[in-house]
Scaffold this active site. Structure first.
Site, PDB file in Angstrom:
ATOM      1  N   GLN A 114      -4.699  -1.284   9.689  1.00 58.01           N
ATOM      2  CA  GLN A 114      -4.751  -2.594   9.039  1.00 58.01           C
ATOM      3  C   GLN A 114      -5.471  -3.606   9.931  1.00 58.01           C
ATOM      4  O   GLN A 114      -5.195  -3.707  11.130  1.00 58.01           O
ATOM      5  CB  GLN A 114      -3.321  -3.059   8.717  1.00 58.01           C
ATOM      6  CG  GLN A 114      -3.237  -4.358   7.960  1.00 58.01           C
ATOM      7  CD  GLN A 114      -3.749  -4.283   6.520  1.00 58.01           C
ATOM      8  OE1 GLN A 114      -3.852  -3.208   5.935  1.00 58.01           O
ATOM      9  NE2 GLN A 114      -4.100  -5.415   5.951  1.00 58.01           N
ATOM     10  N   ASP A 146     -10.592   3.797   4.183  1.00 64.21           N
ATOM     11  CA  ASP A 146     -11.101   2.425   4.129  1.00 64.21           C
ATOM     12  C   ASP A 146     -12.629   2.403   3.988  1.00 64.21           C
ATOM     13  O   ASP A 146     -13.200   1.399   3.575  1.00 64.21           O
ATOM     14  CB  ASP A 146     -10.773   1.699   5.453  1.00 64.21           C
ATOM     15  CG  ASP A 146      -9.645   0.704   5.308  1.00 64.21           C
ATOM     16  OD1 ASP A 146      -9.443   0.186   4.200  1.00 64.21           O
ATOM     17  OD2 ASP A 146      -8.980   0.442   6.331  1.00 64.21           O
ATOM     18  N   LYS A 198       0.836  -1.214   0.000  1.00 63.43           N
ATOM     19  CA  LYS A 198       0.000   0.000   0.000  1.00 63.43           C
ATOM     20  C   LYS A 198       0.867   1.260   0.000  1.00 63.43           C
ATOM     21  O   LYS A 198       0.648   2.183  -0.793  1.00 63.43           O
ATOM     22  CB  LYS A 198      -0.932   0.006   1.225  1.00 63.43           C
ATOM     23  CG  LYS A 198      -2.063  -1.023   1.113  1.00 63.43           C
ATOM     24  CD  LYS A 198      -2.862  -1.195   2.410  1.00 63.43           C
ATOM     25  CE  LYS A 198      -3.889  -2.307   2.235  1.00 63.43           C
ATOM     26  NZ  LYS A 198      -4.696  -2.588   3.432  1.00 63.43           N
TER      27      LYS A 198
HETATM   28  N1  GUN Z   1      -7.251  -6.247   5.905  1.00 66.29           N
HETATM   29  C1  GUN Z   1      -7.595  -6.901   4.761  1.00 66.29           C
HETATM   30  N2  GUN Z   1      -8.147  -6.052   3.874  1.00 66.29           N
HETATM   31  C2  GUN Z   1      -8.155  -4.838   4.474  1.00 66.29           C
HETATM   32  C3  GUN Z   1      -8.607  -3.552   4.052  1.00 66.29           C
HETATM   33  O1  GUN Z   1      -9.130  -3.340   2.950  1.00 66.29           O
HETATM   34  N3  GUN Z   1      -8.418  -2.555   4.956  1.00 66.29           N
HETATM   35  C4  GUN Z   1      -7.870  -2.767   6.182  1.00 66.29           C
HETATM   36  N4  GUN Z   1      -7.756  -1.727   6.993  1.00 66.29           N
HETATM   37  N5  GUN Z   1      -7.465  -3.934   6.600  1.00 66.29           N
HETATM   38  C5  GUN Z   1      -7.605  -4.959   5.745  1.00 66.29           C
END
Ligand code: GUN
Length: 294
Positions: A96, A119, A52
């Site tokens: 996350q 998110d 990311k």
């Molecule tokens: N863990 C797996 N996918 C995601 C996501 O799209 N956002 C976040 N914050 N954690 C994740």
């Protein structure tokens, strides 16, 4: 044989379009910035978070990771989020998931400033998205799937979309987006307690699977000509590979490819699209914050 839906290539095109938009913001003195909070040392989460922030930097945006120890207290985590909420150089905040069990993830997500919630998991954004308000940040995986279908000219109008899974991250927002005016799909949501899952998946014109279970969907569970979107990300041991594992989805790719019209591979399908939409949401957050200050 099914056509592969290439999320890497669609992402490449979209990121090139976005680089232009980033350049326009940079010209106004705004560097779009994303801060990712990672608690603990889960190797899969570490890998996702690194990709990311790398993707941010490749576009000329600022990507920062704050890695907190597994034992961090709720108060300490909240104070880190407070600091990011108040920092005008931070436009997007992502914590996350999954979090360690002692941290209440819902309270953590609610602690993020909804204007920085790239998110789209804060209840305010989830609610705005549910009522179809364009100010909402749409969660990245559902947004990526819709964008992928659109760019592949796969119409959802009047078609039966069957979703397997009921998560907050993917399935719930996806169902509400797909049934809305525009996409106009007929949506069926199924999950682990649905009896005779195959009787539902066989009805799908478009089948979206987001469970986290290898080989959950096999060739006998789909109808010929189906479009399959595989959101699964499962690690399987592979002593022959350099890392000792490889990634597979929830769908038996080789079997289902023989009858489907189109299918997303894992890796290289939904995964890159999720990161691409995170970049798009961060850009949206940076633009909205610039407008709010005018
Ligand atoms: N863990 C797996 N996918 C995601 C996501 O799209 N956002 C976040 N914050 N954690 C994740």
């Amino acid at each position: 044989m099914a056509r592969n839906i290439d999320g890497t290539e669609i992402s490449r095109v979209m990121r090139a379009e976005m680089a232009q938009q980033v350049a326009e913001l940079l010209a106004q003195g705004i560097i779009p910035g994303l801060s990712v909070v990672l608690v603990g040392n889960n190797p899969a989460s570490q890998a996702y978070v690194a990709s990311k922030t790398r993707a941010c930097e490749a576009l000329g945006m600022r990507g920062q990771t704050l890695n907190l120890p597994e034992e961090v207290s709720q108060e300490e985590l909240f104070s880190v989020i407070d600091r990011l909420n108040q920092d005008p150089a931070v436009h997007g905040i992502l914590v996350q998931l999954p979090l360690p069990a002692h941290l209440p993830y819902k309270a953590v997500l609610e602690h993020i400033d909804p204007d920085k919630d790239v998110d789209g998991f804060h209840p305010r954004n989830a609610g705005l998205a549910f009522v179809g308000d364009p100010r909402a940040f749409i969660p990245c995986t559902p947004a990526g799937i819709l964008e992928m279908l659109r760019r592949e000219n796969i119409s959802t109008r009047g078609r039966h979309v069957v979703i397997v899974g009921r998560s907050l991250i993917v399935s719930k927002p996806l169902a509400s987006l797909l049934m809305a005016p525009g996409p106009d799909a007929t949506v069926t949501l199924t999950h682990r307690h649905t009896p005779d899952l195959a009787s539902f998946t066989r009805q799908a014109d478009i089948l979206i699977v987001a469970v986290g279970k290898q080989n959950l969907i096999t060739r006998d569970m789909v109808k010929p000509g189906v479009v399959v979107i595989d959101v699964g990300q499962n690690r399987v041991e592979d002593p022959g590979s350099a890392r000792g594992f490889r990634m597979v989805g929830d769908v038996d790719f080789d079997g289902v490819s023989q009858v489907a019209e189109a299918i997303t591979p894992v890796p290289g399908g939904v995964g890159p699209m999720t990161i691409t939409m995170l970049l798009a949401n961060t850009l949206q957050a940076a633009r909205q914050s610039a407008q709010a200050r005018k």
